[in-house]
Design an enzyme around this catalytic site. Structure first.
Site, short mmCIF file in Angstrom:
data_model
loop_
_atom_site.label_atom_id
_atom_site.label_comp_id
_atom_site.label_asym_id
_atom_site.label_seq_id
_atom_site.Cartn_x
_atom_site.Cartn_y
_atom_site.Cartn_z
N THR A 1 -4.72 -46.12 -29.64
CA THR A 1 -6.07 -45.69 -29.95
C THR A 1 -5.98 -44.20 -30.26
OG1 THR A 1 -6.56 -44.98 -27.69
CG2 THR A 1 -6.97 -47.31 -28.22
N LEU B 1 -11.16 -31.43 -19.69
CA LEU B 1 -11.49 -30.03 -19.41
C LEU B 1 -10.32 -29.05 -19.57
CD1 LEU B 1 -13.65 -27.98 -18.43
CD2 LEU B 1 -12.73 -28.32 -16.13
N ASN C 1 -8.24 -36.39 -10.46
CA ASN C 1 -8.02 -35.82 -11.81
C ASN C 1 -6.61 -35.29 -11.98
OD1 ASN C 1 -11.01 -35.77 -11.45
ND2 ASN C 1 -10.93 -34.83 -13.47
N LYS D 1 -13.72 -49.30 -14.67
CA LYS D 1 -12.49 -49.23 -13.85
C LYS D 1 -12.72 -49.98 -12.53
CE LYS D 1 -9.06 -47.40 -14.50
NZ LYS D 1 -7.81 -47.84 -15.20
N THR E 1 -8.67 -44.98 -10.63
CA THR E 1 -9.21 -43.63 -10.49
C THR E 1 -10.07 -43.49 -9.23
OG1 THR E 1 -10.88 -42.17 -11.49
CG2 THR E 1 -11.02 -44.46 -12.07
N ASP E 2 -10.20 -42.25 -8.76
CA ASP E 2 -11.09 -41.98 -7.62
C ASP E 2 -12.56 -42.11 -8.02
OD1 ASP E 2 -11.31 -39.70 -9.20
OD2 ASP E 2 -10.88 -38.27 -7.58
N GLU E 3 -12.82 -42.14 -9.35
CA GLU E 3 -14.22 -42.14 -9.79
C GLU E 3 -14.95 -43.42 -9.41
OE1 GLU E 3 -14.92 -40.36 -13.62
OE2 GLU E 3 -13.04 -39.25 -13.53
N TYR F 1 -17.57 -45.50 -17.63
CA TYR F 1 -16.11 -45.46 -17.42
C TYR F 1 -15.76 -45.94 -16.01
CZ TYR F 1 -11.60 -43.47 -16.01
OH TYR F 1 -10.35 -43.31 -15.47
P1 NAD Z 1 -5.32 -41.78 -21.96
O1 NAD Z 1 -6.67 -42.03 -22.54
O2 NAD Z 1 -4.63 -40.50 -22.23
O3 NAD Z 1 -4.30 -42.94 -22.43
C1 NAD Z 1 -4.67 -44.29 -22.46
C2 NAD Z 1 -3.60 -45.03 -23.27
O4 NAD Z 1 -3.95 -46.42 -23.28
C3 NAD Z 1 -3.52 -44.60 -24.73
O5 NAD Z 1 -2.17 -44.45 -25.12
C4 NAD Z 1 -4.19 -45.73 -25.50
O6 NAD Z 1 -3.68 -45.89 -26.81
C5 NAD Z 1 -3.85 -46.91 -24.61
N1 NAD Z 1 -4.81 -48.02 -24.76
C6 NAD Z 1 -6.15 -47.95 -24.78
N2 NAD Z 1 -6.68 -49.18 -24.93
C7 NAD Z 1 -5.64 -50.04 -24.98
C8 NAD Z 1 -5.53 -51.46 -25.10
N3 NAD Z 1 -6.62 -52.22 -25.22
N4 NAD Z 1 -4.31 -52.01 -25.10
C9 NAD Z 1 -3.18 -51.26 -25.01
N5 NAD Z 1 -3.23 -49.91 -24.90
C10 NAD Z 1 -4.45 -49.32 -24.89
O7 NAD Z 1 -5.50 -42.05 -20.41
P2 NAD Z 1 -4.73 -41.36 -19.17
O8 NAD Z 1 -5.45 -40.14 -18.79
O9 NAD Z 1 -3.29 -41.32 -19.45
O10 NAD Z 1 -5.03 -42.45 -18.04
C11 NAD Z 1 -4.13 -43.55 -17.82
C12 NAD Z 1 -4.69 -44.42 -16.71
O11 NAD Z 1 -4.82 -43.65 -15.52
C13 NAD Z 1 -6.09 -44.98 -17.01
O12 NAD Z 1 -6.13 -46.30 -16.53
C14 NAD Z 1 -7.02 -44.09 -16.23
O13 NAD Z 1 -8.18 -44.79 -15.83
C15 NAD Z 1 -6.14 -43.73 -15.03
N6 NAD Z 1 -6.44 -42.43 -14.39
C16 NAD Z 1 -6.52 -41.29 -15.14
C17 NAD Z 1 -6.76 -40.07 -14.51
C18 NAD Z 1 -6.80 -38.78 -15.28
O14 NAD Z 1 -7.11 -37.73 -14.69
N7 NAD Z 1 -6.48 -38.74 -16.58
C19 NAD Z 1 -6.91 -40.03 -13.12
C20 NAD Z 1 -6.82 -41.22 -12.39
C21 NAD Z 1 -6.58 -42.41 -13.05
P1 TYD Z 2 -12.95 -34.30 -17.46
O1 TYD Z 2 -11.70 -33.54 -17.76
O2 TYD Z 2 -13.68 -34.95 -18.60
O3 TYD Z 2 -12.62 -35.34 -16.31
P2 TYD Z 2 -13.62 -36.27 -15.41
O4 TYD Z 2 -14.95 -36.31 -16.06
O5 TYD Z 2 -12.93 -37.59 -15.47
O6 TYD Z 2 -13.65 -35.64 -14.05
O7 TYD Z 2 -13.96 -33.30 -16.77
C1 TYD Z 2 -13.62 -32.60 -15.58
C2 TYD Z 2 -14.84 -31.83 -15.14
O8 TYD Z 2 -15.11 -30.80 -16.12
C3 TYD Z 2 -16.10 -32.68 -15.07
O9 TYD Z 2 -16.89 -32.23 -13.97
C4 TYD Z 2 -16.82 -32.40 -16.36
C5 TYD Z 2 -16.44 -30.96 -16.66
N1 TYD Z 2 -16.34 -30.59 -18.10
C6 TYD Z 2 -16.98 -29.43 -18.56
O10 TYD Z 2 -17.62 -28.70 -17.79
N2 TYD Z 2 -16.87 -29.11 -19.88
C7 TYD Z 2 -16.18 -29.89 -20.76
O11 TYD Z 2 -16.16 -29.55 -21.98
C8 TYD Z 2 -15.52 -31.07 -20.28
C9 TYD Z 2 -14.74 -31.95 -21.20
C10 TYD Z 2 -15.62 -31.38 -18.92
#
Ligand code: NAD
Ligand code: TYD
Length: 361
Positions: A37, A201, A190, A165, A135-137, A161
């Site tokens: 994606t 962010l 996060n 999850k 996620t913790d969310e 979102y």
């Molecule tokens: P990301 O959005 O960077 O990556 C998601 C990946 O999944 C992408 O490579 C995308 O192409 C692929 N994808 C999306 N839909 C798909 C599908 N239908 N089939 C196959 N592949 C698909 O996300 P991320 O930040 O790397 O997060 C990875 C996982 O960790 C997620 O499940 C997210 O909920 C979880 N998570 C993320 C965070 C964070 O802070 N980023 C924290 C806790 C948990």
């Molecule tokens: P984000 O990185 O989108 O992660 P999450 O919403 O999953 O926690 O955002 C982290 C925090 O930063 C969240 O409280 C929203 C805030 N934020 C801003 O203040 N400005 C921005 O432009 C973005 C993307 C997030």
């Protein structure tokens, strides 16, 4: 059973970091299933181009026949599910993709895995693991003085979102309880670090600062997140996969609660010293308070004592050391940032921030 694992979403931020470290440590072959994606990026994996232990397959976790075929062909001992739509703001603009991938996609993935697992020998069934990365969310929002989320905190997701999850976590739980599928679930706070897509962010602020653009803070900037360096998260997942108790949930966090405004000011200070602005002023002058996120969760905090006590995992990075590594990585990989910050990305940023009263095209 061979040493192969299937990773889904391994071209995204956390998935790519996981695949890279897994292969760096020669832990076995990775079959990487990713839909590519907007968030999936093969540039994250260029160092693996000639690595015979990395098999990339472009495809959707909702494609049950494809997943079944991959499992039959590669006979993995584990599936680690990162694939998801992951950006809260995008889920507010358009929840449908989140339901499709995070809920329906996880369901189809579980169905394919259940069928595969059901046909394994008793020994291989016992060794098999399905690890779901969450996620913790899902736990909702904390007040200032509330205790941090534990594994028994009631689910109370607030965004499309986090609701999607939460639904996927429930499906994983049910597949263990009903069918005996050997599942593990991690709920992490996060993440930040290399390959983080600049819609979130921390990478957004670094990118905008260097581009001379506004640094958008939603609302008053006092919302709190609990930040974990991505490699620490990957280490936690490896540890849970290796030693986690089947059917259990593990919270993963960095013990690093920070208000958003503090995170942004820290980034500005770091950039001021590493890459000073041409006019000698601080990047903090670019901070712009913009319209708040709808339903913005006030505070997340993870109590990660179960994984520390039961599995001996602790984060290696402090926020200070992790954020310094991250800023250095972005300064050294401006080409990567410029490549992802084009096309569809520009359209998203322009639309999303114009609605909040900030021009960022
Ligand atoms: P990301 O959005 O960077 O990556 C998601 C990946 O999944 C992408 O490579 C995308 O192409 C692929 N994808 C999306 N839909 C798909 C599908 N239908 N089939 C196959 N592949 C698909 O996300 P991320 O930040 O790397 O997060 C990875 C996982 O960790 C997620 O499940 C997210 O909920 C979880 N998570 C993320 C965070 C964070 O802070 N980023 C924290 C806790 C948990
Ligand atoms: P984000 O990185 O989108 O992660 P999450 O919403 O999953 O926690 O955002 C982290 C925090 O930063 C969240 O409280 C929203 C805030 N934020 C801003 O203040 N400005 C921005 O432009 C973005 C993307 C997030």
């Amino acid at each position: 059973m061979n040493k192969t694992i299937v990773v889904t979403g391994g071209a995204g931020f956390i998935g790519a970091n996981f695949v890279l470290t897994w292969l760096n440590q020669s832990l076995g072959t990775v079959v990487n299933l990713d839909k590519l994606t907007y968030a999936g990026n093969l540039e994250n994996l260029t160092t693996l181009e000639h690595n015979p232990h990395h098999i990339f397959v472009q495809g959707d976790i909702s494609d049950q026949a494809l997943v079944a075929q991959l499992l039959a062909e590669h006979q993995p001992y584990a599936v680690v599910n990162f694939a998801a739509e992951s950006h809260v703001d995008r889920s507010i603009h358009g929840p449908e993709d989140f339901i499709q991938t995070n809920v329906v996609g996880t369901f189809h993935l579980l169905e394919a895995v259940r069928a595969y697992w059901g046909n394994l020998s008793a020994e291989n069934q016992q060794a098999f693991r399905f690890l779901h990365v969450s996620t913790d969310e899902v736990y909702g929002s904390l007040g200032k003085n509330d205790a941090a989320f534990t594994e028994t905190t009631a689910y109370a997701p607030n965004s499309p979102y986090s609701a999607s999850k939460a639904a996927s976590d429930h499906l994983v739980r049910a597949y263990h309880h009903t069918y005996g599928l050997p599942t593990l679930t991690t709920n992490c706070s996060n993440n930040y670090g290399p390959y983080h897509f600049p819609e979130k962010l921390i990478p957004l602020v670094i990118h905008n600062a260097l581009a001379g653009k506004p640094l958008p803070i939603y609302g008053n900037g006092l919302q709190v997140r609990d930040w974990l360096f991505v490699e620490d998260h990957c280490a936690a997942i490896r540890r849970v996969l290796e030693a986690g108790k089947v059917g259990e949930v593990y919270n993963v966090g960095g013990w690093n609660e920070k208000p958003n405004i503090d995170v942004v000011r820290t980034l500005c200070r770091m950039l001021d010293s590493k890459k000073p602005r041409a006019d000698g002023k601080s990047y903090a002058d670019q901070i712009a308070f913009v319209q708040d996120r709808l339903g913005h969760d006030q505070r997340y905090a993870i109590d990660a004592s179960k994984i520390a006590r039961d599995l001996g995992w602790k984060p290696q990075e402090t926020f200070e050391s992790g954020i310094e590594k991250t800023v250095n990585w972005y300064l050294e990989h401006q080409g990567w940032v410029n490549n992802v910050a084009s096309g569809d990305y520009r359209h998203w940023v322009s639309k999303h921030y114009t609605e909040r009263g900030e021009e960022m095209a």
